[in-house]
Write an enzyme that holds these catalytic residues in place. Sequence first.
Site, mmCIF file in Angstrom:
data_model
loop_
_atom_site.group_PDB
_atom_site.id
_atom_site.type_symbol
_atom_site.label_atom_id
_atom_site.label_comp_id
_atom_site.label_asym_id
_atom_site.label_seq_id
_atom_site.Cartn_x
_atom_site.Cartn_y
_atom_site.Cartn_z
ATOM 1 N N PRO A 1 0.814 -1.719 -0.008
ATOM 2 C CA PRO A 1 -0.036 0.510 -0.113
ATOM 3 C C PRO A 1 0.749 1.457 0.204
ATOM 4 O O PRO A 1 1.726 1.504 1.224
ATOM 5 C CB PRO A 1 -0.937 0.432 1.275
ATOM 6 C CG PRO A 1 -0.741 -1.483 2.014
ATOM 7 C CD PRO A 1 0.688 -1.801 1.698
ATOM 8 N N GLU A 2 0.412 2.234 -0.970
ATOM 9 C CA GLU A 2 0.869 3.845 -0.767
ATOM 10 C C GLU A 2 0.023 4.450 -0.216
ATOM 11 O O GLU A 2 -1.447 4.280 -0.297
ATOM 12 C CB GLU A 2 2.084 3.458 -2.317
ATOM 13 C CG GLU A 2 2.524 2.248 -2.734
ATOM 14 C CD GLU A 2 3.503 2.739 -4.276
ATOM 15 O OE1 GLU A 2 3.261 4.307 -4.913
ATOM 16 O OE2 GLU A 2 3.382 1.766 -4.822
#
Length: 277
Positions: A2-3
């Site tokens: 996840p960014e």
Amino acid sequence: MPELPEVETIRSSLEPGLTGRRLVRVEIRDPRLTRPLPPEAVSAELTGERVAGVRRRGKYLIVEFESGRHLLVHLRMTGTVLHPAPEGREDDTHVRAVVRLDDGSDVVYRDVRRFGTWELLEPGELEGYFEARRLGREPLERGFTTASLAAALAGRRLPVKAALLDQRAAAGIGNIYADEALWYARVHPLAPAGALAADEVAALRDGIRKALRLGIRRQGATLRDYRGADGSRGSMQDEFHVYGREGEPCNRCGTPIAKTRVAGRGTWYCPACQQPV
Ligand SMILES: [Zn+2]
């Protein structure tokens, strides 16, 4: 992994259901989540806290309590936070923690690879925590200007993609959005960070914002494990211009997308649009 857009998607869907709620039971099943602290100690500290809000800084999810404490959740590779808890979670061996709220609902923390972390900070510790880690500016906030990005990249000889990944120039960018931002900016991923011309830095600043905003609008990219807090998949993977598209035509010029490695990470770019310096 996840960014910023994936974490922001989780944050925005968690916030309405968590804000104002008190934590009545905290069950931490995996000691890796809180180490070096024992999970029982952290769950005892968390029990009774009331949520004041859910924030984000870079890739950190921040649960803010009315006491002034903060729980910092870093999802790392495969962490997800689900609320309300999905059906069938009793049989899910990847659930690492369950938090019961005072409305009777459960928040579930799930993590296949188990690299995620929970850290409880005392009041006043938050800013120092991020300063100590040299976390850069929030790229979607007003302070993230061409000048601030230029200052963060100045004098650095590492490849610009590596500079984007190390979080100092801007917080929250990972492998996907770095490649997409560099494509928008027409900057080669191996260009030395400090060697970019002023117009390239301006294009990179705009490209970063464009890629991240699109990611948020598409509710993140679901490649394998990532889900929003309500269990839904993102659709950013349908919008990729370069990431994972080796050999497919560039959406701008038709040249086949190339793949290389930067800082140990698979890196995709258009060899025509993104010329080496
Ligand atoms: Zn191209």
